[in-house]
Design an enzyme around this catalytic site. Structure first.
Site, PDB file in Angstrom:
ATOM      1  CE  LYS A 200      12.798  12.745 -19.656  1.00 19.52           C
ATOM      2  NZ  LYS A 200      11.909  12.469 -20.218  1.00 19.52           N
TER       3      LYS A 200
ATOM      4  CB  SER B 159       9.488  12.151 -17.641  1.00 22.16           C
ATOM      5  OG  SER B 159       9.729  11.757 -18.915  1.00 22.16           O
TER       6      SER B 159
ATOM      7  CB  SER C 183       7.066  13.281 -20.957  1.00 27.87           C
ATOM      8  OG  SER C 183       6.623  12.630 -20.393  1.00 27.87           O
TER       9      SER C 183
END
Length: 467
Positions: A76, A151, A175
């Site tokens: 990420k 996210s 998330s």
């Protein structure tokens, strides 16, 4: 090609599979599928091939480092990577190149893993759609018109889309669990303080967790064990012993007590999700678990407390940017930051005090059961751009509905696991959430693995992954 660590690692160790050829194969796939999925912000092809060549040379020389040696992954894009752009999903950070690796990347590099690139995310990691105004909407491989969750949406889009073998995410209000559930993957939010956050860009200082995604529980456990452990550079990181889970071949939960909430978590579910979760609980009982009906505290209240705490903490991180570069922040995230400016210090402190009641309540519940089981998310993934959805004739805000079963649990710091447990009639994944005792990642991984051994949901893949 089966891209699970469990399948690849023995072949790499024996010299039957070249890390360089594997990495090049995935780079080629990323080039073909990235236009449809938009899973990555930055693809680090040269860096990955250099790491793969080093891994291959070491393995040929007899210096095999373990299961992650030569295994490709996606990170990420809020994990700092030395010499590699790290945007946190914001145009403001588009030219930010860290001069050090975060602790998690350090550990994975030491394990010999190969980083293919930086996966996309909701701007500043503050949202559940991963519809990014600067880098474009990330798409769910199961239905590219739908969100992958957020996210950490790029991490799961890449993994479910067959572009890597594992990926990294962060979880502040769901998330990791939300995109794991929406993309048919396993996602682990470890205990708060279990994994170092040194070099991970913050959203909420008292709520953030870093964790892994895998295609199976065993893969996820292997990555977790490589990531976890104390780190003096992160004052919130505890030096607790990391216990490897015992993941046997037989699906048995004999002697385990599992709490099934009689209030809140099964209310207002999409009917396909309720059916899948109820069936999954029956499977858990069939393989030996003792089911115990429990009553949880007022989760609606604690969802609101979690939201208030995050509004204040996130805005505090970005105060200077709000003053100096306000127009460069996307509308939805800027609106959240603006809300955070109106949280009074007394409200924040009272919320943190009230948080203790939820922690105590869950610790008490987990004193009588080994884990608690709930549906991960009450609703299926929304379509990109969709703001409301209807379940059982009731209209819901997508953000609120999606985080309903996930947000409050970040207040507890407990370890949480989401595993695939079904598909909706529209062929969209459904997740089952397993809530464990503090520091008992091994326990919830063992429960998830036993369930996985008794079912085949973890073997389901979107069509795009086979193209």
């Amino acid at each position: 090609m089966n891209l699970t660590i469990t399948d690849l690692a023995p072949r790499i160790e024996r010299g039957e599979l070249s890390p360089v050829e594997l990495t090049q194969h995935l780079i080629d796939l990323i080039e073909r599928r990235q236009p449809r999925l938009n899973a990555f912000i930055t693809v680090t092809a040269e860096h990955a091939l250099a790491q793969a060549r080093q891994a291959e040379q070491e393995i040929r020389a007899g210096n095999y480092r373990g299961k992650l040696h030569g295994i490709p992954y996606a990170a990420k894009d809020l994990f700092y990577t030395k010499g590699i752009k790290t945007t946190i999903g914001s145009k403001i950070m588009d030219d930010f190149i860290p001069d050090f690796d975060c602790a998690v990347i350090e550990k994975l590099t030491a394990a010999g893993a190969v980083m293919l690139g930086k996966a996309g995310l909701h701007e500043w990691a503050y949202g559940i759609t991963s519809n990014n105004p600067h880098y474009g909407a990330i798409r769910n491989p199961w239905d590219t018109d739908r969100i992958p969750g957020g996210s950490s949406g790029g991490s799961t889009s890449a993994l479910a889309g067959g572009l890597c073998s594992f990926s990294l995410g962060s979880d502040t209000g769901g998330s990791i669990r939300i995109p794991a559930s929406f993309c048919g993957l396993v996602g682990l939010k470890p205990t708060f303080g279990r994994v170092s956050r040194y070099g991970v860009f913050p959203l909420g200082h008292t709520l953030d967790h870093a964790g892994p995604f895998g295609c199976t529980v065993r893969d996820t456990a292997d990555v977790y064990c490589a990531m976890a452990g104390g780190d003096p550079r992160d004052e919130s990181c505890a030096d607790q012993p990391v216990i490897e889970p015992r993941l046997g071949p037989e699906p048995t939960l004999a002697g385990r007590k599992l709490g099934i909430p009689e209030n809140f978590y099964f209310d207002g579910l999409h009917p396909d999700i309720e059916a899948a979760a109820r069936k999954a609980i029956t499977v858990l009982e069939d393989i030996g678990a003792e089911l115990v009906s429990i009553k949880v505290p007022d989760i609606e209240e604690f969802n609101e407390i979690g939201r208030l705490i995050l509004l204040a903490e996130a805005t505090s991180v970005h105060e200077k940017r709000l003053r100096e570069r306000r127009s460069e922040i996307g509308d939805d995230v800027r609106a959240l930051f603006d809300q955070g400016r109106f949280i009074r210090a007394s409200e924040y402190l009272n919320a943190q005090r009230r948080r203790r009641a939820l922690i105590d309540a869950f610790n008490e519940l987990l004193g009588s059961v080994d884990a608690i089981v709930t549906p991960t998310i009450p609703v299926p993934p929304a379509k990109i751009g969709q703001n409301t959805l209807t379940v059982a004739g009731v209209e819901h805000n997508v953000r609120i509905a999606t985080t309903r079963n996930a947000r409050a649990l970040n207040l507890t710091g407990l370890p949480l696991l989401s595993v695939p447990c079904g598909l909706t009639e529209e062929n969209l994944p459904i997740g089952l959430q397993i809530i464990g005792r503090l520091w008992d990642e091994a326990g919830i991984l063992e429960i998830g693995h036993a369930y996985e051994q008794a079912t085949d949901w973890h073997l389901k893949r979107p069509a795009i992954a086979d193209e």
